[in-house]
Design a protein around this motif. Structure first.
Motif, PDB file in Angstrom:
ATOM      1  N   LEU A 112       0.806  -1.219   0.000  1.00  0.00           N
ATOM      2  CA  LEU A 112       0.000   0.000   0.000  1.00  0.00           C
ATOM      3  C   LEU A 112       0.839   1.269   0.000  1.00  0.00           C
ATOM      4  O   LEU A 112       0.404   2.295  -0.501  1.00  0.00           O
ATOM      5  N   TYR A 113       2.050   1.204   0.512  1.00  0.00           N
ATOM      6  CA  TYR A 113       2.886   2.400   0.484  1.00  0.00           C
ATOM      7  C   TYR A 113       3.328   2.745  -0.938  1.00  0.00           C
ATOM      8  O   TYR A 113       3.713   3.875  -1.223  1.00  0.00           O
ATOM      9  N   PHE A 114       3.261   1.782  -1.856  1.00  0.00           N
ATOM     10  CA  PHE A 114       3.581   2.038  -3.259  1.00  0.00           C
ATOM     11  C   PHE A 114       2.448   2.772  -3.980  1.00  0.00           C
ATOM     12  O   PHE A 114       2.652   3.384  -5.010  1.00  0.00           O
ATOM     13  N   CYS A 115       1.244   2.648  -3.469  1.00  0.00           N
ATOM     14  CA  CYS A 115       0.061   3.113  -4.187  1.00  0.00           C
ATOM     15  C   CYS A 115      -0.105   4.628  -4.094  1.00  0.00           C
ATOM     16  O   CYS A 115       0.100   5.228  -3.047  1.00  0.00           O
ATOM     17  N   GLU A 116      -0.526   5.193  -5.206  1.00  0.00           N
ATOM     18  CA  GLU A 116      -0.804   6.622  -5.226  1.00  0.00           C
ATOM     19  C   GLU A 116      -2.158   6.874  -4.570  1.00  0.00           C
ATOM     20  O   GLU A 116      -3.086   6.073  -4.711  1.00  0.00           O
ATOM     21  N   PRO A 117      -2.276   7.992  -3.844  1.00  0.00           N
ATOM     22  CA  PRO A 117      -3.529   8.275  -3.119  1.00  0.00           C
ATOM     23  C   PRO A 117      -4.776   8.194  -3.994  1.00  0.00           C
ATOM     24  O   PRO A 117      -5.805   7.681  -3.546  1.00  0.00           O
ATOM     25  N   GLN A 118      -4.713   8.644  -5.230  1.00  0.00           N
ATOM     26  CA  GLN A 118      -5.899   8.622  -6.087  1.00  0.00           C
ATOM     27  C   GLN A 118      -6.317   7.202  -6.457  1.00  0.00           C
ATOM     28  O   GLN A 118      -7.435   6.991  -6.915  1.00  0.00           O
ATOM     29  N   ASP A 119      -5.457   6.211  -6.248  1.00  0.00           N
ATOM     30  CA  ASP A 119      -5.795   4.822  -6.551  1.00  0.00           C
ATOM     31  C   ASP A 119      -6.415   4.078  -5.361  1.00  0.00           C
ATOM     32  O   ASP A 119      -6.968   2.992  -5.532  1.00  0.00           O
ATOM     33  N   LEU A 120      -6.325   4.639  -4.169  1.00  0.00           N
ATOM     34  CA  LEU A 120      -6.732   3.903  -2.966  1.00  0.00           C
ATOM     35  C   LEU A 120      -8.210   3.531  -2.961  1.00  0.00           C
ATOM     36  O   LEU A 120      -8.562   2.417  -2.563  1.00  0.00           O
ATOM     37  N   PHE A 121      -9.099   4.427  -3.394  1.00  0.00           N
ATOM     38  CA  PHE A 121     -10.521   4.084  -3.393  1.00  0.00           C
ATOM     39  C   PHE A 121     -10.817   2.936  -4.356  1.00  0.00           C
ATOM     40  O   PHE A 121     -11.610   2.048  -4.055  1.00  0.00           O
ATOM     41  N   LYS A 122     -10.173   2.934  -5.507  1.00  0.00           N
ATOM     42  CA  LYS A 122     -10.363   1.842  -6.468  1.00  0.00           C
ATOM     43  C   LYS A 122      -9.817   0.531  -5.897  1.00  0.00           C
ATOM     44  O   LYS A 122     -10.420  -0.524  -6.052  1.00  0.00           O
ATOM     45  N   ILE A 123      -8.674   0.599  -5.230  1.00  0.00           N
ATOM     46  CA  ILE A 123      -8.082  -0.593  -4.622  1.00  0.00           C
ATOM     47  C   ILE A 123      -9.010  -1.180  -3.567  1.00  0.00           C
ATOM     48  O   ILE A 123      -9.267  -2.387  -3.539  1.00  0.00           O
ATOM     49  N   VAL A 124      -9.549  -0.324  -2.716  1.00  0.00           N
ATOM     50  CA  VAL A 124     -10.477  -0.794  -1.678  1.00  0.00           C
ATOM     51  C   VAL A 124     -11.747  -1.360  -2.310  1.00  0.00           C
ATOM     52  O   VAL A 124     -12.237  -2.420  -1.901  1.00  0.00           O
ATOM     53  N   ALA A 125     -12.278  -0.684  -3.316  1.00  0.00           N
ATOM     54  CA  ALA A 125     -13.503  -1.158  -3.977  1.00  0.00           C
ATOM     55  C   ALA A 125     -13.286  -2.518  -4.628  1.00  0.00           C
ATOM     56  O   ALA A 125     -14.122  -3.421  -4.511  1.00  0.00           O
TER      57      ALA A 125
END
Length: 136
Positions: A112-125
């Motif tokens: 998760l530390y690699f992930c860009e903030p704008q991708d987090l909602f898609k990742i969780v979904a």
């Protein structure tokens, strides 16, 4: 279109991370420790960011469960597949190869530390989509 960080992972940083950290994999596993501590008995596991599949192999052996993984490192995918695991090349923001409510345990590897903030909602979904109701 994949984010810049996703592209970096697929274009070599995933392989570079595995090369830098391979000597430490499996030495300590607080995730599996916690699975035992809370008494989970998984039957179907997805590990997102599964490296070379070392944890999946351990869970498969300990619980006899079905295991799947997704990993951006081509080296990691090849090693996991050579170990007989179902591991696919990809990233956390796109789990379209998996069905809705397919897993009773979804594990986020060290990613998760690699992930860009704008991708987090898609990742969780996406993670929620593949997770069965009342699961972990």
């Amino acid at each position: 279109m994949p984010s810049n960080q996703t592209q970096r992972l697929l274009n070599g940083e995933g392989d570079a991370w595995l090369a830098r950290n391979k000597h430490q994999l499996g030495q300590r596993d607080p995730v599996t420790d916690m699975i035992h501590e809370v008494g989970l008995k998984p039957t179907s596991v997805l590990e997102i960011g599964c490296s070379n599949g070392w944890r999946l192999k351990k869970l498969e052996k300990e619980f006899g469960c079905e295991v799947n993984g997704i990993e951006p490192s081509m080296v990691g995918v090849e090693e996991a597949r050579n170990a007989g695991l179902h591991v696919y090349r990809g990233t956390a923001d796109n789990l379209s190869i998996f069905k809705d409510q397919e897993f009773d345990l979804v594990i986020f590897g060290f990613l998760l530390y690699f992930c860009e903030p704008q991708d987090l909602f898609k990742i969780v979904a996406e993670s929620d989509r593949v997770l069965k109701d009342n699961s972990y």
